[in-house]
Write a protein that holds these residues in place. Structure first.
Motif, PDB file in Angstrom:
ATOM      1  N   ASP A   1       5.192  -0.376   3.804  1.00  0.00           N
ATOM      2  CA  ASP A   1       4.847  -1.760   3.484  1.00  0.00           C
ATOM      3  C   ASP A   1       5.785  -2.330   2.424  1.00  0.00           C
TER       4      ASP A   1
ATOM      5  N   ASP B   1       0.800  -1.223   0.000  1.00  0.00           N
ATOM      6  CA  ASP B   1       0.000   0.000   0.000  1.00  0.00           C
ATOM      7  C   ASP B   1       0.833   1.273   0.000  1.00  0.00           C
ATOM      8  N   ASN B   2       2.008   1.223   0.595  1.00  0.00           N
ATOM      9  CA  ASN B   2       2.792   2.440   0.788  1.00  0.00           C
ATOM     10  C   ASN B   2       4.268   2.073   0.874  1.00  0.00           C
TER      11      ASN B   2
ATOM     12  N   SER C   1      -2.160  -3.003   6.090  1.00  0.00           N
ATOM     13  CA  SER C   1      -2.557  -4.074   5.198  1.00  0.00           C
ATOM     14  C   SER C   1      -2.010  -3.860   3.817  1.00  0.00           C
ATOM     15  N   SER C   2      -1.963  -4.910   3.023  1.00  0.00           N
ATOM     16  CA  SER C   2      -1.507  -4.814   1.651  1.00  0.00           C
ATOM     17  C   SER C   2      -2.670  -5.171   0.745  1.00  0.00           C
ATOM     18  N   SER C   3      -3.229  -4.194   0.026  1.00  0.00           N
ATOM     19  CA  SER C   3      -4.391  -4.458  -0.785  1.00  0.00           C
ATOM     20  C   SER C   3      -4.255  -3.987  -2.194  1.00  0.00           C
TER      21      SER C   3
END
Length: 205
Positions: A30, A26-27, A202-204
């Protein structure tokens, strides 16, 4: 395919999954943590490949080269995260990673063939440079890097096993490798103890 090492038929699939994991971040924080997990995976591959029954310096060099690339990209992403947010999580994650990785590199020195020592030395130099640079930045950060840190983050909380669809649609293992850091308390600059680091995101995609 997640257990594949350089020289195995499924190793390219593992590389594909690593790329997916980075793209899903996400960023920058991450993304940096994902790269650190992959760097640890490459170091583990090199250790496995240094076993006498498997030893091939070309495959070991591929693994070490992967670790170097992942550490560089992880450091860049975490530096970007810190510059953009001013939050210390990125610095502390890199500090913890180098503290965990360097002893593994020292242990590999007596296990890899002579042809792999230059690549191993390159990785060690990168980790030590990162460790020194990060320590200086944490010291300059001061109390912001040691206060109000109440929940864990860093290499120890990198994404664990998860399922990801491979190129043919088949289900594979985790998209990133975890890094286990020592369970002992972390000592901050000045002798204080860091109680933990803030939780990951989270990773989305």
């Amino acid at each position: 395919s997640r257990s594949a090492v350089p020289g195995d038929a499924l190793y390219p699939v593992k590389g594909w999954l690593d790329g997916v994991a980075v793209r899903l971040a996400d960023n920058d924080l991450d993304r940096g943590l994902t790269y650190l997990g992959q760097a640890q995976g490459h170091i583990s591959d090199a250790r496995e490949l240094s076993e006498p029954e498997r030893e091939d310096y070309r495959d070991i060099n591929v693994a070490l080269g992967g670790a170097i690339d992942s550490v560089r990209k992880g450091r860049q992403a975490l530096d970007t995260s810190y510059a953009a947010t001013g939050k210390p999580q990125a610095l502390l994650a890199m500090r913890d990673f180098t503290a965990r990785a360097l002893p593994q590199i020292d242990a590999l020195r007596t296990g890899v063939p002579p042809e792999s020592l230059p690549k191993l030395g390159e990785l060690e130099a990168l980790l030590r440079d990162t460790q020194v640079s990060t320590s200086r930045r944490i010291a300059a950060c001061g109390s912001a890097c040691t206060g109000n840190l109440s929940s864990p983050i860093g290499p120890g909380s990198l994404p664990g096993p998860a399922t990801t669809s491979g190129p043919s649609g088949s289900t594979t293992g985790s998209a990133t490798g975890g890094v286990i850091v020592p369970s002992t308390a972390l000592t901050a600059p000045g002798g204080g103890v860091v109680p933990g680091l803030p939780g990951g995101a989270s990773s989305s995609g």
